[in-house]
Write an enzyme that holds these catalytic residues in place. Structure first.
Site, PDB file in Angstrom:
ATOM      1  N   ARG A  47       0.899  -1.158   0.000  1.00  0.00           N
ATOM      2  CA  ARG A  47       0.000   0.000   0.000  1.00  0.00           C
ATOM      3  C   ARG A  47       0.937   1.207   0.000  1.00  0.00           C
ATOM      4  O   ARG A  47       1.600   1.481   0.984  1.00  0.00           O
ATOM      5  CB  ARG A  47      -0.898   0.008   1.226  1.00  0.00           C
ATOM      6  CG  ARG A  47      -1.821   1.213   1.251  1.00  0.00           C
ATOM      7  CD  ARG A  47      -2.774   1.181   2.427  1.00  0.00           C
ATOM      8  NE  ARG A  47      -3.734   0.108   2.270  1.00  0.00           N
ATOM      9  CZ  ARG A  47      -4.038  -0.764   3.247  1.00  0.00           C
ATOM     10  NH1 ARG A  47      -3.469  -0.696   4.421  1.00  0.00           N
ATOM     11  NH2 ARG A  47      -4.933  -1.710   3.033  1.00  0.00           N
ATOM     12  N   PRO A  48       1.016   1.947  -1.101  1.00  0.00           N
ATOM     13  CA  PRO A  48       2.111   2.882  -1.340  1.00  0.00           C
ATOM     14  C   PRO A  48       2.070   4.205  -0.576  1.00  0.00           C
ATOM     15  O   PRO A  48       2.018   5.285  -1.169  1.00  0.00           O
ATOM     16  CB  PRO A  48       2.035   3.103  -2.848  1.00  0.00           C
ATOM     17  CG  PRO A  48       0.577   2.967  -3.149  1.00  0.00           C
ATOM     18  CD  PRO A  48       0.087   1.876  -2.231  1.00  0.00           C
ATOM     19  N   CYS A  49       2.160   4.145   0.729  1.00  0.00           N
ATOM     20  CA  CYS A  49       2.195   5.373   1.517  1.00  0.00           C
ATOM     21  C   CYS A  49       3.468   6.177   1.258  1.00  0.00           C
ATOM     22  O   CYS A  49       3.506   7.382   1.515  1.00  0.00           O
ATOM     23  CB  CYS A  49       2.039   5.056   3.007  1.00  0.00           C
ATOM     24  SG  CYS A  49       3.267   3.929   3.666  1.00  0.00           S
ATOM     25  N   HIS A  50       4.503   5.518   0.707  1.00  0.00           N
ATOM     26  CA  HIS A  50       5.747   6.229   0.389  1.00  0.00           C
ATOM     27  C   HIS A  50       5.539   7.264  -0.719  1.00  0.00           C
ATOM     28  O   HIS A  50       6.377   8.141  -0.892  1.00  0.00           O
ATOM     29  CB  HIS A  50       6.857   5.236   0.004  1.00  0.00           C
ATOM     30  CG  HIS A  50       6.530   4.377  -1.166  1.00  0.00           C
ATOM     31  ND1 HIS A  50       5.794   3.200  -1.044  1.00  0.00           N
ATOM     32  CD2 HIS A  50       6.812   4.505  -2.489  1.00  0.00           C
ATOM     33  CE1 HIS A  50       5.661   2.649  -2.235  1.00  0.00           C
ATOM     34  NE2 HIS A  50       6.264   3.417  -3.129  1.00  0.00           N
TER      35      HIS A  50
END
Length: 166
Positions: free
Chosen positions: A129-132
């Site tokens: 889940r691309p929180c970056h």
């Protein structure tokens, strides 16, 4: 009961935690992905074989062959967190957004941007889940549970940042 394994990635060793599920593809629903050197705790029993598909997809991501993940995920957030996480899931590979733009997209009042940041920080599925891909309004690489250097690495890997040459 939780099961886990570790995965050596170019960004550092990952702890993969999941649950067996007959409803999930491959019989596994992914609970969390975290970095072992950031305080990740191994709970449950080790079962490396159960994570073969997760490891395959992570390997493809790090090899530059995959831009999204097709994994069954365990959903364990508040209603607000789930809204924010769904927005994260929709962020395209190699594209960044800001906390403010994400709040606007979710129609969250400006005075609740910190709540959006808190939900992003509570994301249990790093990389998957691309929180970056969420950055500060000034373009700064603020906050990441895996550390800012890893955030820089992931965004550079995806082509959202230019490599630093020193």
């Amino acid at each position: 009961m939780s099961i886990y394994t570790t995965f050596d990635s170019p960004a550092g060793e990952l702890l993969l935690v999941g649950e067996r599920s007959e409803a999930a593809r491959g019989g596994l629903a992914l609970v969390s992905v975290s970095f072992t050197d950031m305080g990740a705790v191994r709970e449950g029993e080790p079962d490396p074989e159960a994570f073969a598909e997760v490891e395959r997809q992570l390997g493809e991501y790090f090899a530059g062959e995959r831009t999204g993940f097709e994994l069954d995920l365990v959903r364990r957030g508040t209603a607000f967190q789930e809204r924010v996480w769904a927005a994260l899931d929709g962020l395209p590979y190699g594209v960044t957004t800001t906390y403010g733009r994400l709040a606007e997209q979710l129609e969250v009042p400006r005075d609740r941007i910190r709540a959006v940041g808190g939900a992003i920080g509570a994301n249990p599925l790093l990389i998957v889940r691309p929180c970056h891909r969420v950055i500060g309004a000034s373009g700064s690489l603020t906050g990441y549970a895996g550390g800012v250097e890893r955030k820089r690495f992931l965004l550079t890997h995806e082509g959202a940042l230019q490599p630093l040459f020193v």
